[in-house]
Design an enzyme around this catalytic site. Structure first.
Site, PDB file in Angstrom:
ATOM      1  N   ARG A 108       2.449  -4.256  -5.129  1.00  0.00           N
ATOM      2  CA  ARG A 108       3.734  -3.668  -4.724  1.00  0.00           C
ATOM      3  C   ARG A 108       4.070  -2.439  -5.551  1.00  0.00           C
ATOM      4  NH1 ARG A 108       6.969  -9.273  -2.934  1.00  0.00           N
ATOM      5  NH2 ARG A 108       5.809  -9.380  -0.958  1.00  0.00           N
ATOM      6  N   TYR A 140       4.551  -2.384   4.886  1.00  0.00           N
ATOM      7  CA  TYR A 140       3.498  -3.314   4.446  1.00  0.00           C
ATOM      8  C   TYR A 140       3.694  -3.801   3.011  1.00  0.00           C
ATOM      9  CZ  TYR A 140       0.452   0.774   2.978  1.00  0.00           C
ATOM     10  OH  TYR A 140      -0.103   1.887   2.445  1.00  0.00           O
ATOM     11  N   GLU A 141       2.905  -4.791   2.667  1.00  0.00           N
ATOM     12  CA  GLU A 141       3.023  -5.464   1.360  1.00  0.00           C
ATOM     13  C   GLU A 141       4.420  -6.062   1.180  1.00  0.00           C
ATOM     14  OE1 GLU A 141       0.820  -6.951  -1.153  1.00  0.00           O
ATOM     15  OE2 GLU A 141      -0.115  -5.163  -0.350  1.00  0.00           O
ATOM     16  N   GLY A 142       4.949  -6.598   2.297  1.00  0.00           N
ATOM     17  CA  GLY A 142       6.309  -7.150   2.299  1.00  0.00           C
ATOM     18  C   GLY A 142       7.302  -6.084   2.718  1.00  0.00           C
ATOM     19  N   GLN A 189      11.645  -7.415   0.275  1.00  0.00           N
ATOM     20  CA  GLN A 189      11.785  -7.039  -1.141  1.00  0.00           C
ATOM     21  C   GLN A 189      13.208  -7.310  -1.619  1.00  0.00           C
ATOM     22  OE1 GLN A 189       9.034  -6.148  -2.731  1.00  0.00           O
ATOM     23  NE2 GLN A 189       7.908  -6.166  -0.797  1.00  0.00           N
TER      24      GLN A 189
END
Lengths: 592, 592
Positions: free
Chosen positions: A294, A434-436, A441
């Site tokens: 992240r 992406y990546e959450g 977040q």
């Protein structure tokens, strides 16, 4: 066509005058002398400018193509990849035992920004590999590490992360991909994964997929998910690439941007996989990498904003349009350059004050990861864990906005693909997802990180700001212009945190309704802290009689802009964050 | 593939319960009964849904192509254009003397939103024609009107606007295109124009270009610019299309979005042109259309936000992911729908409260244009002149943000072109740029419109808000939730205006530095006013015992969201707007 120069002077200022990495007492940091880092950054800057940037726009236009089951990356990507590989860039911060160079992650982060600015789509191929290496390094057995790591660090093989399925992204508990245990200890993996960045391509001899799947009979939901190493081609005990595994590319996605990266639908049809880490503990294995991954995505927000900013500046200086209302600046020309106009300046100052602040924030975050991972500093690990969703969410939201503003400086030309500004916007857009996704977040920040370890880290964060303000309260160069607004923002943010803690238990939706606003307040407060610290460092350099006073004076001016014009966003977010759940949840779903 | 349904219930509420168009004492408005408008909106909605929307995504993917000097529009555009033409939609608000239907511009605006939501790229072909018709209608001689208007209103011929050249967009005084007078009273036009929307295509038999050019020997700069009618094919006195004029397509631009519209580089090589309006008064002729054209672009910001919103809602209801933290909502399913999550709601409520507020704002603006143009109401004309840059700048900035939020609701799928959400974002992006980039709108607001007629209109605007608050102060349904925040926003905005007036003379950059923030404050205040008025109308309907109480209750809930969570943006903009010029102009150009 856009251009790019690595912002090495700024990075050096952050590394050596703000963070003073050369003085860190952690393994590897003693090598980070100004001379050494400047040599590394310079070399990275050259590759970025001469090798990666020239194929950024053409890669966007050409995209990746699936031909007879094989994915072709855009023209020039293979040659660039070989050069990147030969330079050993992938192993910069990795364990020398497996072929890495053992430098701090902080240096890797500084370098990764440069490559990502020059060509985000390209840099994702080694970037994903870097993530997969970390997972194997932390969770693999010695045999697994010996088998997979050297060739992945060398980039002879690349890596991927396979999480998402058609019906589940955030909610991985719904996962359907199965892993059937075999007599030899391996598993047969079957299922479909989507949105697999760098899922397949013609850059490396093998692709090592890390795949989340469920072992039948395990716990329901997210607690029954395990992580597997699934190579595209099977590898024998001597490390030789053999026959193809049951892994194939279903299709390649047509996306808004990052066209140069192959985003694949991957089909696993009884493919042989090897358990990585413990059974049913796949999410934990994934999450140990999350902070790093992240932070890397937050860095992409900065990187695209930086590249877009550089080009917006060049255009604003070059394009003649209109006259300065306070007096002509270019009397011999038909008009003044765009940069004389206050509203153009506003956009450029937004970008400049963001990228410089964001760079400090990310590199500070990277030093905390180094302190935690290498130095065993649990407090640093706690703070970076708290700030990770902020780095990811805030820097990608604002980074995207900055690419939009850079595009706006170009007027109509910003909308024409030939000029390249649209690509920065289109590429930066994915980092918010992406990546959450950034909403996740915000949920992570408010629903988990804030209260982690009894709220210890959030209190430590505020104490850090308070201490900095107290220590420097007599420093006239920064007290009114930097410390006062920082104090105010910090107070506003604390009030929101207090509200969340009070409301959170009895009405969790009240906190969740304000989560994104809280995340943005957090981000602005962090950048405010960075700017206050940078202002202090700049003033110290001026006081010490630097031979480059303009650089430091400009730091102070840019910082004052952030404090005066950007930081007041906390006033808006502060009101929104505590507005409660009723306003947001009042409608029945059918009323939408 | 995305879908679209015209929001006719909402439009009807605004037209008949908020604006009460049926009671307006202006020519043409007596026809606007609820039955009539609903029949028109319904028919427009059908064409939007069944004809234009189905070719929106395919048009984006296919784009326009230049083949042997001829531009091919995407598959289905010609058939759709013929249907649109046959329905007489282009002439809805145009003079019956030339084949129009003589309806108010307000009705045209309501309908144009629908078409633009369904297919922005398509709707620009008749949209540009509509603008060119207005110019000829207002500035043409009787002969010119008779010659050009009937076929343009009928869409047998389409129209364009040619302003920009490679070296000048905003600063048209730098224009180089020349118009040499001929003995027969015509002119020979030579030069190059860029970014010409709908510049050439295969939809109509002729393209009538309105071209700005300079007559040699005229005044320097912007005061020497004249406007010309330059047809693609010459037209004889009987209205028959003859030989081609010296007009050709240089190339077609590859753009970020609106791929279905042909954006051309147009080359004029001694093309025959006819002066429209007076010599050297071309800019004045252009500017009489600006209010209308900019309102139309503001409408595009709304239209793309509306289309994106509808699809985000559908996805949020359909996609199962995670559980409601306050209790499962879908116990029989594997997860709850996205819409249960507060941060998803936040994004949907942002969109919903924006599109409904924006629709009211634009339709209110349209009634003022009708009052001015048809009813001769100079006060209404003054207010709409003041608000035009706000409608254009604010609604396109926020409209774009809303498409980004709608895309975000889709998570990873939002980034994949197949799902269509990227297109709304890419299409909406242009509206912030063309018809005067939004920075130019802010300059227009602060540098010209605020002080116009001695500040009369800005004072009238604030008086209108004050009167509304005073008249309704005892209305408990709206006083605390709507009137108080409106009053506060209005006060904050007035303080900024006061600062600009005081500073503007001695330090114009101080006002210009805050111009965009002022424009956004203005926009939020206008939407706050719209919501207060809509809340009042909704409460009246509830009090009167409506048989659809849910609709009106939901209006109140949505309005409260805007007042509580969105309007506080004025707090941030208010601080920024008065931050002065120093923070923004402190750096020397070489410091960027």
């Amino acid at each position: 066509m856009p251009s790019y120069e690595a912002p090495n002077k700024d990075t050096a200022f952050i590394l050596h005058e703000l963070l003073k990495v050369q003085d860190e007492k952690i393994k590897g940091f003693d090598e980070l002398t100004p001379d050494f880092t400047s040599a590394v950054l310079e070399e990275a800057g050259k590759i970025a400018r001469d090798v990666l940037q020239p194929i950024n726009q053409s890669g966007d236009q050409e995209g990746c193509h699936l031909e007879n089951g094989i994915i072709r990356t855009p023209k020039g990507f293979k040659e660039a990849f070989d050069q990147y590989r030969a330079g050993g860039w992938n192993g910069l911060d990795l364990d020398p035992e497996y072929g890495g160079q053992g430098m701090p992650y902080t240096l890797h982060t500084a370098v990764a920004e440069i490559f990502s600015s020059a060509n985000m789509a390209f840099t994702m191929y080694p970037g994903l590999t870097h993530g997969a290496i970390s997972a194997i390094y932390v969770h693999g057995t010695d045999d697994q590490k010996a088998k997979w790591l050297p060739k992945m660090i060398d980039l002879e093989w690349t890596g991927t992360m396979n999480l998402t399925e058609p019906h589940c992204g955030t909610d991985l508990g719904l996962m359907r991909t199965k892993a059937e245990p075999q007599d030899d200890g391996s598993f047969k993996i079957s299922g479909q994964k989507i949105f697999i960045s760098a899922g397949d391509h013609d850059l490396s001899d093998n692709v090592i997929h890390l795949v989340l799947a469920k072992i039948p009979g395990g716990p329901d939901g997210i607690k029954g998910v395990s992580l597997f190493i699934v190579p595209k081609f099977l590898v024998d005990d001597d490390g030789k690439v053999g026959t193809s595994n049951g892994v194939s590319v279903g299709s390649i996605e047509e996306k808004m941007g990052i066209h140069g990266n192959s985003t694949c639908v991957m089909n696993y049809d009884g493919a042989t996989g090897y358990l990585l880490g413990e059974e049913h503990k796949g999410m934990r294995a994934m999450f140990t990498m999350m902070n790093e991954a992240r932070l890397g995505v937050g860095m992409q927000g900065l990187a695209q904003a930086e590249a877009a900013y550089q080009n917006a500046v060049a255009y604003a200086k070059d394009r003649l349009q209109g006259r300065d209302v306070t007096g002509t600046k270019n009397p011999d020309g038909p008009a003044d350059p765009l940069i004389v106009h206050p509203d153009i300046r506003r956009m450029l100052m937004n970008q400049k004050s963001f990228v410089e602040g964001a760079r400090a924030f990310i590199l500070w975050g990277a030093t905390m990861l180094d302190r935690g991972h290498v130095g065993g500093d649990k407090d640093a690990m706690g703070i970076i864990s708290l700030l990770t969703p902020v780095i990811k969410g805030f820097l990608t939201d604002v980074g995207f906005d900055m690419t939009v503003q850079a595009q706006q400086v170009y007027g109509g030309h910003g909308y024409i693909e030939e000029w390249g500004m649209s690509q920065f916007t289109r590429d930066a857009r994915i980092a918010m997802i992406y990546e959450g996704a950034n909403g996740v977040q915000a949920l992570d920040l408010v629903g988990r990180k804030m209260a982690q370890d009894g709220g210890k880290h959030v209190m430590a964060f505020f104490a850090m700001i308070k201490d900095f303000i107290a220590e420097n309260k007599d420093n006239e160069a920064i007290s009114a212009d930097f410390l006062e607004p920082l104090k105010e923002a910090s107070k506003e943010l604390q009030a929101v945190m207090m509200y969340f803690m009070q409301e959170g238990m009895k009405n969790p939706n009240a906190a969740l309704a304000g989560s994104t606003d809280a995340l943005h307040m957090f981000g602005h407060t962090c950048l405010g802290l960075m700017w206050a610290q940078m202002a202090k460092a700049a003033q110290e350099a001026l006081d010490a009689g630097t031979d480059d006073p303009e650089f430091y004076k400009n730091k102070l001016i840019t910082g004052r802009y952030y404090m005066t014009r950007v930081l007041p966003a906390t006033k808006m977010h502060g009101v929104r964050a505590v507005a409660g759940a009723d306003a947001i949840m009042g409608l029945e779903p059918e009323a939408f």
